[in-house]
Write an enzyme that holds these catalytic residues in place. Sequence first.
Site, PDB file in Angstrom:
ATOM      1  N   ARG A   1       0.847  -1.214   0.000  1.00 48.19           N
ATOM      2  CA  ARG A   1       0.000   0.000   0.000  1.00 48.19           C
ATOM      3  C   ARG A   1       0.875   1.254   0.000  1.00 48.19           C
ATOM      4  NH1 ARG A   1      -1.640   1.902   4.500  1.00 48.19           N
ATOM      5  NH2 ARG A   1      -2.411   0.022   5.501  1.00 48.19           N
TER       6      ARG A   1
ATOM      7  N   TYR B   1     -15.253  17.883 -15.070  1.00 50.60           N
ATOM      8  CA  TYR B   1     -15.627  16.476 -15.211  1.00 50.60           C
ATOM      9  C   TYR B   1     -16.697  16.136 -14.157  1.00 50.60           C
ATOM     10  CZ  TYR B   1     -15.576  11.461 -14.911  1.00 50.60           C
ATOM     11  OH  TYR B   1     -15.981  10.156 -14.858  1.00 50.60           O
TER      12      TYR B   1
ATOM     13  N   ASP C   1      -6.350  19.260 -14.758  1.00 47.44           N
ATOM     14  CA  ASP C   1      -6.763  17.947 -15.267  1.00 47.44           C
ATOM     15  C   ASP C   1      -6.349  17.891 -16.738  1.00 47.44           C
ATOM     16  OD1 ASP C   1      -8.116  15.723 -16.281  1.00 47.44           O
ATOM     17  OD2 ASP C   1      -9.894  16.028 -15.026  1.00 47.44           O
TER      18      ASP C   1
HETATM   19  C1  LIG Z   1     -12.738  10.027 -16.777  1.00 48.78           C
HETATM   20  C2  LIG Z   1     -12.279  11.345 -16.292  1.00 48.78           C
HETATM   21  C3  LIG Z   1     -12.023  11.570 -14.940  1.00 48.78           C
HETATM   22  C4  LIG Z   1     -12.268  10.509 -13.868  1.00 48.78           C
HETATM   23  O1  LIG Z   1     -11.445   9.408 -14.031  1.00 48.78           O
HETATM   24  P1  LIG Z   1     -11.874   7.895 -13.624  1.00 48.78           P
HETATM   25  O2  LIG Z   1     -10.639   7.130 -13.997  1.00 48.78           O
HETATM   26  O3  LIG Z   1     -13.081   7.552 -14.411  1.00 48.78           O
HETATM   27  O4  LIG Z   1     -12.129   7.886 -12.160  1.00 48.78           O
HETATM   28  C5  LIG Z   1     -11.560  12.818 -14.573  1.00 48.78           C
HETATM   29  N1  LIG Z   1     -11.369  13.806 -15.480  1.00 48.78           N
HETATM   30  C6  LIG Z   1     -11.615  13.617 -16.790  1.00 48.78           C
HETATM   31  C7  LIG Z   1     -11.382  14.731 -17.744  1.00 48.78           C
HETATM   32  C8  LIG Z   1     -12.067  12.385 -17.254  1.00 48.78           C
HETATM   33  O5  LIG Z   1     -12.332  12.216 -18.545  1.00 48.78           O
END
Ligand SMILES: *Cc1c(COP(=O)(O)O)cnc(C)c1O
Length: 367
Positions: free
Chosen positions: A42, A94, A166
């Site tokens: 972990r 998102y 992001d």
């Molecule tokens: C899919 C996505 C997420 C979340 O990711 P998961 O792996 O589904 O938890 C966050 N930001 C963006 C832009 C995404 O496309």
Amino acid sequence: MRFETVAIHAGTQITDIRRPVTQPITLSTIFEHREDSLIYTRAANPNRLALENLLAKLEKGKDAAAFSSGNAAGMAVFQALPAHSHIIAPEDMYHGLKKQLVEMFKGKLEVTFVDMAKAENIGSAIRSNTALLWIETPSNPLLKITDIKAACAQVSEIAGIKIVCDNTFATPVFQNPLDLGADIVMHSSTKYLGGHSDILGGALITKEEDAFWEQIRLVQQVGGAVPSPFDSYYLTRSIKTLAYRMKGHAEHAGIIATYLENHQNVEKVFYPGLKSHEGFEVASAQMTGFGGMLSFLYRGTAGETDKMIAKLKFFTNATSLGGVESLIERRAAVEGPDTTTPQNLVRVSVGLEHLDDLLSDLDGALG
Ligand SMILES: *Cc1c(COP(=O)(O)O)cnc(C)c1O
């Protein structure tokens, strides 16, 4: 080393004296107590360490932390903030992360959602307790572009505001937010980094190993939302071809976007590589490619749009993105009854099938 070389070599850490060329998967959750050994999976695992080293190098950061999903990576940032911090986030954030802020962290964190296509909206949202600026570009589903440098400049004078971007849609192949002023980059590695629609994962990459990063490490290692050795191995393997996949995705998406823009049954196309897109100039300045995602307005009702989608052979009607196979979906149908997305908006994750097959498939369905 250039990107392609890093992608192939930085994710391999061989300790076996018989020198396998690819790194074995270390399933053991425990390690014998020795001076330089790991302790418990972990906290750290050889495959996760190799993956984190790779991710840090690809995003030009100092360190990286891998998580069991993109949402877990995003949540680690929110959990690392002091209680009752204020966050500025994009209104088209998102949806899963938006849901965390609105529902899970209700009463624990404050949030203001702004339209980040205009960076000045950020400045007017700042409060005395603002601790985080969250950026996502290109965004979903309209591929809106935030000027990362201009957004960072809005908060750079104020101490204590962390900037997280992001970078899931752009990938480090086309955009490096740390070079543009962000402190941390976030990824859903479920998408392009994994690239084959078979691994769930997330990551954070940091510019500085500061106190905030230590807090994030604590959330990762003690909170425990870590990827398994298998997932870490497969993700590391997938990333070896990331640059070539992204070149293909972007080339196909660019050609398909132009094709759609000239089609009589298409009202409007949203792709940051089109001159008609309102974010075209900013995207051209901060990205080296425009990615593989696009959306468009079909000239028809919700029902007619669904019928068009049903005629396609190579574009699977499914959510998510970033895999080698093309996907298509009518967003409003996925987002539910209170969505503000137009009923005829279609989102496409352009895949790596032969371009001629994709174009003739679209020709057949669009009429
Ligand atoms: C899919 C996505 C997420 C979340 O990711 P998961 O792996 O589904 O938890 C966050 N930001 C963006 C832009 C995404 O496309």
